[in-house]
Design a protein around this motif. Structure first.
Motif, PDB file in Angstrom:
ATOM      1  N   GLY A 141       0.792  -1.223   0.000  1.00 36.40           N
ATOM      2  CA  GLY A 141       0.000   0.000   0.000  1.00 36.40           C
ATOM      3  C   GLY A 141       0.823   1.271   0.000  1.00 36.40           C
ATOM      4  O   GLY A 141       0.275   2.375  -0.025  1.00 36.40           O
TER       5      GLY A 141
ATOM      6  N   LYS B 115      -5.894  13.530  -4.393  1.00 36.02           N
ATOM      7  CA  LYS B 115      -6.083  12.091  -4.266  1.00 36.02           C
ATOM      8  C   LYS B 115      -5.207  11.364  -5.280  1.00 36.02           C
ATOM      9  O   LYS B 115      -5.307  11.607  -6.484  1.00 36.02           O
ATOM     10  CB  LYS B 115      -7.553  11.720  -4.472  1.00 36.02           C
ATOM     11  N   VAL B 116      -4.334  10.491  -4.781  1.00 35.87           N
ATOM     12  CA  VAL B 116      -3.456   9.707  -5.654  1.00 35.87           C
ATOM     13  C   VAL B 116      -3.413   8.266  -5.152  1.00 35.87           C
ATOM     14  O   VAL B 116      -3.845   7.970  -4.029  1.00 35.87           O
ATOM     15  CB  VAL B 116      -2.013  10.274  -5.682  1.00 35.87           C
ATOM     16  N   VAL B 117      -2.889   7.388  -5.983  1.00 36.29           N
ATOM     17  CA  VAL B 117      -2.652   6.005  -5.572  1.00 36.29           C
ATOM     18  C   VAL B 117      -1.203   5.907  -5.112  1.00 36.29           C
ATOM     19  O   VAL B 117      -0.280   6.020  -5.934  1.00 36.29           O
ATOM     20  CB  VAL B 117      -2.912   5.019  -6.723  1.00 36.29           C
TER      21      VAL B 117
ATOM     22  N   VAL C 168       2.476   4.724  -4.024  1.00 31.05           N
ATOM     23  CA  VAL C 168       3.398   3.625  -4.302  1.00 31.05           C
ATOM     24  C   VAL C 168       4.435   3.520  -3.183  1.00 31.05           C
ATOM     25  O   VAL C 168       4.779   2.433  -2.743  1.00 31.05           O
ATOM     26  CB  VAL C 168       4.100   3.846  -5.662  1.00 31.05           C
TER      27      VAL C 168
ATOM     28  N   THR D 109       5.444   6.079   0.321  1.00 29.93           N
ATOM     29  CA  THR D 109       5.255   7.343   1.038  1.00 29.93           C
ATOM     30  C   THR D 109       6.543   7.874   1.663  1.00 29.93           C
ATOM     31  O   THR D 109       6.535   8.957   2.268  1.00 29.93           O
ATOM     32  CB  THR D 109       4.208   7.181   2.159  1.00 29.93           C
TER      33      THR D 109
ATOM     34  N   THR E 135       3.643   8.828  -5.603  1.00 32.83           N
ATOM     35  CA  THR E 135       3.309   7.954  -6.730  1.00 32.83           C
ATOM     36  C   THR E 135       4.562   7.336  -7.343  1.00 32.83           C
ATOM     37  O   THR E 135       4.467   6.595  -8.318  1.00 32.83           O
ATOM     38  CB  THR E 135       2.558   8.736  -7.826  1.00 32.83           C
TER      39      THR E 135
END
Length: 297
Positions: A99, A229-231, A233, A235, A272
């Motif tokens: 996540g 808002k992003v997905v 990869v 952090t 990301t």
């Protein structure tokens, strides 16, 4: 103007794991990579990519000249990065789950072997209106903050990793305190006050995927900016990217609201991508990313 950053430089080792290991467990990583990191190096690279003139104050071991060269290639002035041939560079072991969340263990190495004389020399050309950035991964913060205040610099301090003794020593010298939500609660508890009653002129609290809030504790003014808002990869280094970009905005004379927008955009774009310093986006990329998010008129 110039941003002076008394900050750590680490060799980061990334391990992709299916989940975080529990106590006593041996877990096989699915991938391993290395790169430039450390809160200080990340913030310097972010500030430089955000358009500021940045002078880094720090140290590495003789095996990590590559790290200095990478910082130079990102536009950071490394004149005052000492190379200590007899000591190891700081490094970090970073475990990243699918996540994008991480767990990190750091070793200070040369980051805690800095000499006051080197800090003094680095700040000798600093002028009123310049910025000093600091974190808790080096020694010398109190000395540097005093020198900076004497020369009229604005002191920006990220109290991470959290260390209550370091915070107590430095806080009276700080103009802008930067914390994530957990650190803010730790500082408030340690000092026995509400977050908005901390003894600093300005406070900046990051909320990860929920954005950030800036407080002027003298006037009571508050500004909050949500994060795009992003997905995610990876952090790792998102908070450092935010701080570096925010300080770059301040250095360029931008309004606080614009500094916040640019900083949350840079941090969102960074997560990301895999890696730390080398994954921090350039200012043009951030502007393009934010422009794509705005609805058409």
């Amino acid at each position: 103007m110039t941003i002076y950053n008394l900050g750590s430089i680490n060799a980061d080792w990334f391990y992709k794991v299916p989940r975080f290991p529990v106590e006593g467990e041996t877990l096989a990583a699915t991938d391993c990579k290395s790169g430039l990191g450390g809160k200080g190096a990340n913030q310097s690279v972010a500030a430089a990519r955000g358009g500021a003139e940045v002078c880094h104050i720090g140290g590495v071991g003789g095996e990590s000249v590559w790290a200095v060269e990478l910082m130079k290639s990102a536009g950071v002035d490394t004149t005052h990065v000492a190379i200590n041939l007899a000591a190891p560079t700081g490094h970090a072991l970073i475990f990243v789950e699918p996540g994008g969340e991480n767990q990190i263990v750091i070793f200070a190495g040369t980051n805690r072997m800095l000499e006051n004389g080197d800090i003094k020399a680095a700040l000798a050309r600093a002028r009123s209106g310049d910025i000093l950035m600091m974190q808790n991964e080096t020694n010398g913060q109190e000395y540097a903050a005093k020198r900076a205040r004497d020369r009229g610099l604005k002191v920006v301090y990220s109290a991470a990793p959290f260390d209550v003794d370091a915070v107590r020593r430095v806080l009276p010298l700080v103009d802008l305190l930067v914390l994530n939500q957990v650190e803010a609660e730790q500082v408030a508890e340690a000092l026995g006050c509400e977050i908005t009653n901390l003894p600093v002129p300005q406070l900046l609290v990051t909320h990860g995927a929920h954005g950030a809030t800036w407080h002027d504790l003298d006037s009571g003014e508050t500004l909050t900016v949500p994060a795009p808002k992003v997905v995610p990869v990876d952090t790792t280094g998102a908070g450092d990217t935010f701080i570096g970009y925010f300080c770059a905005g301040l250095d360029l004379g931008l309004p606080v609201a614009e500094c916040l927008e640019m900083a949350v955009g840079a941090a969102a774009l960074k997560v990301t991508r895999e890696g730390t310093a080398e994954a921090i986006p350039a200012r043009e990329e951030v502007h393009g990313f934010l422009a794509d998010l705005k609805p058409l008129a």
